[in-house]
Design a protein around this motif. Structure first.
Motif, PDB file in Angstrom:
ATOM      1  N   VAL A  83      48.035  21.809  42.195  1.00 35.95           N
ATOM      2  CA  VAL A  83      47.852  22.749  43.355  1.00 35.95           C
ATOM      3  C   VAL A  83      49.144  23.405  43.776  1.00 35.95           C
ATOM      4  CG1 VAL A  83      46.078  21.510  44.535  1.00 35.95           C
ATOM      5  CG2 VAL A  83      48.312  21.000  44.952  1.00 35.95           C
ATOM      6  N   ALA A  84      49.269  24.125  44.751  1.00 35.78           N
ATOM      7  CA  ALA A  84      50.611  24.985  44.912  1.00 35.78           C
ATOM      8  C   ALA A  84      51.608  23.983  45.433  1.00 35.78           C
ATOM      9  CB  ALA A  84      50.252  26.050  45.944  1.00 35.78           C
ATOM     10  N   GLY A  85      52.735  24.130  45.160  1.00 35.68           N
ATOM     11  CA  GLY A  85      53.849  23.079  45.346  1.00 35.68           C
ATOM     12  C   GLY A  85      54.664  23.887  46.523  1.00 35.68           C
ATOM     13  N   ARG A  86      55.683  22.965  46.988  1.00 33.96           N
ATOM     14  CA  ARG A  86      56.653  23.457  47.900  1.00 33.96           C
ATOM     15  C   ARG A  86      57.440  24.913  47.579  1.00 33.96           C
ATOM     16  NH1 ARG A  86      59.317  19.528  45.300  1.00 33.96           N
ATOM     17  NH2 ARG A  86      61.353  19.642  44.570  1.00 33.96           N
ATOM     18  N   SER A  87      57.381  24.958  46.120  1.00 35.29           N
ATOM     19  CA  SER A  87      58.248  26.176  45.775  1.00 35.29           C
ATOM     20  C   SER A  87      57.400  27.404  45.269  1.00 35.29           C
ATOM     21  CB  SER A  87      59.119  25.998  44.614  1.00 35.29           C
ATOM     22  OG  SER A  87      60.306  24.904  45.261  1.00 35.29           O
ATOM     23  N   PHE A  88      56.160  27.023  45.263  1.00 25.88           N
ATOM     24  CA  PHE A  88      55.242  28.313  45.091  1.00 25.88           C
ATOM     25  C   PHE A  88      55.357  29.441  45.840  1.00 25.88           C
ATOM     26  CE2 PHE A  88      51.434  30.686  44.099  1.00 25.88           C
ATOM     27  CZ  PHE A  88      50.972  30.249  43.095  1.00 25.88           C
ATOM     28  N   PRO A  89      55.426  30.779  45.240  1.00 24.83           N
ATOM     29  CA  PRO A  89      55.742  31.663  46.068  1.00 24.83           C
ATOM     30  C   PRO A  89      54.725  32.091  47.470  1.00 24.83           C
ATOM     31  CG  PRO A  89      55.030  32.627  43.952  1.00 24.83           C
ATOM     32  CD  PRO A  89      55.165  30.964  43.947  1.00 24.83           C
ATOM     33  N   GLU A  90      55.123  32.064  48.764  1.00 27.37           N
ATOM     34  CA  GLU A  90      54.396  31.890  49.667  1.00 27.37           C
ATOM     35  C   GLU A  90      53.701  33.231  49.870  1.00 27.37           C
ATOM     36  OE1 GLU A  90      52.071  30.390  52.660  1.00 27.37           O
ATOM     37  OE2 GLU A  90      53.633  29.095  51.451  1.00 27.37           O
ATOM     38  N   HIS A  91      54.408  34.445  49.488  1.00 24.00           N
ATOM     39  CA  HIS A  91      53.837  35.707  49.687  1.00 24.00           C
ATOM     40  C   HIS A  91      52.766  35.781  48.740  1.00 24.00           C
ATOM     41  CE1 HIS A  91      56.441  36.545  46.218  1.00 24.00           C
ATOM     42  NE2 HIS A  91      55.678  37.538  45.955  1.00 24.00           N
ATOM     43  N   VAL A  92      52.822  35.251  47.712  1.00 22.33           N
ATOM     44  CA  VAL A  92      51.663  35.582  46.748  1.00 22.33           C
ATOM     45  C   VAL A  92      50.199  34.599  47.330  1.00 22.33           C
ATOM     46  CG1 VAL A  92      50.575  34.915  44.394  1.00 22.33           C
ATOM     47  CG2 VAL A  92      52.938  35.635  44.623  1.00 22.33           C
ATOM     48  N   LEU A  93      50.465  33.608  47.792  1.00 25.24           N
ATOM     49  CA  LEU A  93      49.254  32.920  48.594  1.00 25.24           C
ATOM     50  C   LEU A  93      48.695  33.735  49.741  1.00 25.24           C
ATOM     51  CD1 LEU A  93      50.848  29.134  48.581  1.00 25.24           C
ATOM     52  CD2 LEU A  93      48.828  30.243  47.009  1.00 25.24           C
ATOM     53  N   ASP A  94      49.615  34.426  50.305  1.00 24.19           N
ATOM     54  CA  ASP A  94      49.474  35.308  51.642  1.00 24.19           C
ATOM     55  C   ASP A  94      48.331  36.307  50.932  1.00 24.19           C
ATOM     56  OD1 ASP A  94      50.524  33.617  53.345  1.00 24.19           O
ATOM     57  OD2 ASP A  94      52.457  35.096  53.429  1.00 24.19           O
ATOM     58  N   LEU A  95      48.735  36.857  49.734  1.00 21.83           N
ATOM     59  CA  LEU A  95      47.978  37.917  49.239  1.00 21.83           C
ATOM     60  C   LEU A  95      46.515  37.502  49.124  1.00 21.83           C
ATOM     61  CD1 LEU A  95      50.319  39.877  46.610  1.00 21.83           C
ATOM     62  CD2 LEU A  95      49.165  40.712  48.636  1.00 21.83           C
ATOM     63  N   ALA A  96      46.659  36.266  48.250  1.00 21.26           N
ATOM     64  CA  ALA A  96      45.451  35.687  47.696  1.00 21.26           C
ATOM     65  C   ALA A  96      44.431  35.300  48.818  1.00 21.26           C
ATOM     66  CB  ALA A  96      45.760  34.343  46.917  1.00 21.26           C
ATOM     67  N   ARG A  97      44.788  34.990  50.234  1.00 16.26           N
ATOM     68  CA  ARG A  97      44.042  34.493  51.052  1.00 16.26           C
ATOM     69  C   ARG A  97      43.700  35.689  51.937  1.00 16.26           C
ATOM     70  NH1 ARG A  97      48.513  29.510  52.282  1.00 16.26           N
ATOM     71  NH2 ARG A  97      47.609  27.947  50.682  1.00 16.26           N
ATOM     72  N   THR A  98      44.207  36.932  51.968  1.00 10.03           N
ATOM     73  CA  THR A  98      43.760  38.236  52.911  1.00 10.03           C
ATOM     74  C   THR A  98      42.198  38.251  52.735  1.00 10.03           C
ATOM     75  OG1 THR A  98      45.979  39.155  52.358  1.00 10.03           O
ATOM     76  CG2 THR A  98      44.256  40.421  53.233  1.00 10.03           C
ATOM     77  N   PRO A  99      41.605  37.909  53.910  1.00 10.12           N
ATOM     78  CA  PRO A  99      40.097  38.380  53.730  1.00 10.12           C
ATOM     79  C   PRO A  99      39.721  39.803  53.761  1.00 10.12           C
ATOM     80  CG  PRO A  99      40.635  37.836  55.913  1.00 10.12           C
ATOM     81  CD  PRO A  99      42.021  37.655  55.040  1.00 10.12           C
ATOM     82  N   VAL A 100      38.612  40.088  53.148  1.00  6.49           N
ATOM     83  CA  VAL A 100      37.992  41.303  53.067  1.00  6.49           C
ATOM     84  C   VAL A 100      37.261  41.814  54.261  1.00  6.49           C
ATOM     85  CG1 VAL A 100      36.097  40.721  51.669  1.00  6.49           C
ATOM     86  CG2 VAL A 100      37.082  43.210  51.697  1.00  6.49           C
ATOM     87  N   VAL A 101      37.275  42.752  54.686  1.00  6.95           N
ATOM     88  CA  VAL A 101      36.165  43.529  55.937  1.00  6.95           C
ATOM     89  C   VAL A 101      35.234  44.206  55.278  1.00  6.95           C
ATOM     90  CG1 VAL A 101      36.025  44.628  58.319  1.00  6.95           C
ATOM     91  CG2 VAL A 101      38.069  43.274  57.651  1.00  6.95           C
ATOM     92  N   LEU A 102      34.182  43.802  55.387  1.00  7.61           N
ATOM     93  CA  LEU A 102      32.865  44.476  54.933  1.00  7.61           C
ATOM     94  C   LEU A 102      32.102  45.456  55.787  1.00  7.61           C
ATOM     95  CD1 LEU A 102      30.951  41.749  52.950  1.00  7.61           C
ATOM     96  CD2 LEU A 102      32.653  43.138  52.100  1.00  7.61           C
ATOM     97  N   ASP A 103      31.875  46.851  55.164  1.00  2.00           N
ATOM     98  CA  ASP A 103      31.327  47.571  55.966  1.00  2.00           C
ATOM     99  C   ASP A 103      29.750  47.545  55.908  1.00  2.00           C
ATOM    100  OD1 ASP A 103      33.879  49.038  56.667  1.00  2.00           O
ATOM    101  OD2 ASP A 103      33.691  50.204  54.800  1.00  2.00           O
ATOM    102  N   ASP A 104      29.195  47.933  57.050  1.00  2.00           N
ATOM    103  CA  ASP A 104      27.824  47.951  56.860  1.00  2.00           C
ATOM    104  C   ASP A 104      27.673  49.476  56.474  1.00  2.00           C
ATOM    105  OD1 ASP A 104      25.177  48.546  57.340  1.00  2.00           O
ATOM    106  OD2 ASP A 104      25.152  47.280  59.530  1.00  2.00           O
ATOM    107  N   PRO A 105      26.777  49.837  55.347  1.00  4.25           N
ATOM    108  CA  PRO A 105      26.359  50.882  54.805  1.00  4.25           C
ATOM    109  C   PRO A 105      25.479  51.726  55.438  1.00  4.25           C
ATOM    110  CG  PRO A 105      25.534  49.362  53.334  1.00  4.25           C
ATOM    111  CD  PRO A 105      26.380  48.789  54.438  1.00  4.25           C
ATOM    112  N   TYR A 106      24.733  51.303  56.600  1.00  2.81           N
ATOM    113  CA  TYR A 106      23.817  51.758  57.324  1.00  2.81           C
ATOM    114  C   TYR A 106      24.263  52.173  58.433  1.00  2.81           C
ATOM    115  CZ  TYR A 106      19.881  51.091  53.824  1.00  2.81           C
ATOM    116  OH  TYR A 106      19.327  50.899  52.874  1.00  2.81           O
ATOM    117  N   ARG A 107      25.471  51.894  58.946  1.00  2.00           N
ATOM    118  CA  ARG A 107      26.101  52.253  60.406  1.00  2.00           C
ATOM    119  C   ARG A 107      27.080  53.405  60.044  1.00  2.00           C
ATOM    120  NH1 ARG A 107      29.034  47.513  62.668  1.00  2.00           N
ATOM    121  NH2 ARG A 107      27.110  46.754  62.706  1.00  2.00           N
ATOM    122  N   ASP A 108      26.584  54.593  60.712  1.00  2.38           N
ATOM    123  CA  ASP A 108      27.481  55.608  60.889  1.00  2.38           C
ATOM    124  C   ASP A 108      28.989  55.529  61.344  1.00  2.38           C
ATOM    125  OD1 ASP A 108      25.352  57.132  60.236  1.00  2.38           O
ATOM    126  OD2 ASP A 108      24.725  57.606  62.278  1.00  2.38           O
TER     127      ASP A 108
END
Length: 378
Positions: A353-378
């Motif tokens: 698993v990620a150790g203490r020196s694993f680049p934190e900014h990369v983990l932040d990129l990987a953990r950023t959630p996606v917001v899904l659009d409802d295609p039926y909503r105007d």
């Protein structure tokens, strides 16, 4: 008699057009990516579909554990039952994925029963046979009270004729959009419930097979099984099926089922695209990190797995980079010595698993959630 395919509304047509555009864009984007990176994404999406579809039936195995099982890992902490169900479904899905470009392909009773045997052969009994139509009645029980039948499938004497009609329909061309036909095939099969068990997964798999045969994208990029496996979506899945009534009534409008599937196609396409983009950003960031840290580019594969999936095993890294055991061990030892990775467990069950020196900014990129659009909503 089968359910008639409903006419699409203007909103349905717009959503379907959006889905086509997103899938076509993804196809072009994939062509410009490194083969091993795209291959890793395909493996993840396959594992995610297997994990999700099985979870709907009560078999709970995480996507990362499914990936390990698919890769042949033995020391994965899952029950024997969940292991058997995962490997059976993965075997069937792997075969389905190989059928996407078969030139003389045709749907038939033999094919469907063979797929069912791959899925349920390990559970075969005389009373609940695998690979053949059910010998008796079958019910879908109410989730709140198993003594109540929420749905009673057609009588056993009707199954051969209904399945013959479905197979004829599958091999015909009614000029509907392939994604609409795939959704209708799912509904037809799950409503007939021709087997004693495994009907839900078989119906979802048939939908995936039909999408694969369309040929726009590899099937793992088009399946909606992962979307259906999310808890809120699973609940709505059962609700929209439940609105068909407690018995088989194909003489009804199923526009809500089509709308539900179009929502699934659209949001799964959004999810896959977001995963694609996020995975690419993580890969690029790790490549820069490796270069700056004086590392060979090779371990980026292992670091990418840790960022995106939370862990990596030596055998997985070894296979991904076509390394010897000694080479893989040496690379991982170096990453551990630098604090970039941290080992968990011993011997064959060990993972990193990620150790203490694993680049934190990369983990932040990987953990950023996606917001899904409802295609039926105007």
């Amino acid at each position: 008699m089968l359910f008639p395919t409903p006419a699409l509304t203007a909103a349905d047509e717009r959503v379907l057009s959006d889905v086509d555009r997103m899938r076509d864009d993804l196809r072009h984007q994939l062509q410009g990516r490194p083969a091993k990176w795209a291959g890793g994404l395909r493996k993840f999406l396959t594992a995610d579909a297997v994990a999700a579809s099985n979870s709907i039936e009560g078999f709970k195995v995480s996507t990362v554990d499914v990936e390990d099982l698919m890769a042949g890992e033995r020391d994965v902490d899952v029950s024997d039952e969940n292991r058997a169900e995962t490997l059976a479904y993965q075997q069937m899905m792997t075969y389905i994925q190989t059928l996407h470009s078969v030139p003389d392909f045709a749907y038939g009773k033999g094919l469907l029963n063979a797929l069912h045997w791959m899925l349920q052969g390990h559970r075969h009994t005389e009373r609940r046979p695998a690979g053949q139509w059910r010998p008796g009645p079958v019910y879908v029980t109410d989730a709140r009270d198993p003594s109540i039948a929420a749905y009673t499938a057609p009588g056993v004497e009707q199954v051969p004729a209904l399945m013959a009609a479905l197979i004829d329909w599958l091999n015909a061309d009614d000029r509907s959009h392939p994604l609409i036909r795939a959704a209708m095939a799912h509904l037809h099969l799950v409503s007939i419930h021709p087997w004693s068990d495994g009907n839900g997964r078989m119906s979802r798999s048939l939908q995936t097979l039909m999408i694969a045969r369309e040929g726009v994208l590899a099937p793992e990029f088009s399946s909606i099984e992962a979307w259906l496996g999310r808890p809120g979506n699973t609940w709505e899945y059962y609700q929209v099926l439940g609105r068909r009534g407690p018995t088989y009534r194909p003489d009804q409008d199923v526009s809500d089922w089509i709308r539900f599937n179009l929502m699934a196609y659209h949001q799964q396409a959004q999810t896959v695209h977001a995963r694609f983009e996020r995975s690419g950003r993580v890969w690029n960031a790790l490549t820069e990190f490796a270069s700056g840290a004086g590392l060979d580019e090779r371990p980026v594969t292992a670091l990418h797995d840790v960022a995106m999936a939370g862990r990596v095993r030596r055998t997985r890294y070894e296979r991904s980079e076509a390394l010897s055991v000694q080479q893989a061990q040496r690379d991982l030892r170096e990453l551990v010595s630098r604090g970039i990775l941290e080992p968990v467990g011993r011997t064959r069950a060990r993972f990193y698993v990620a150790g203490r020196s694993f680049p934190e900014h990369v983990l932040d990129l990987a953990r950023t959630p996606v917001v899904l659009d409802d295609p039926y909503r105007d």
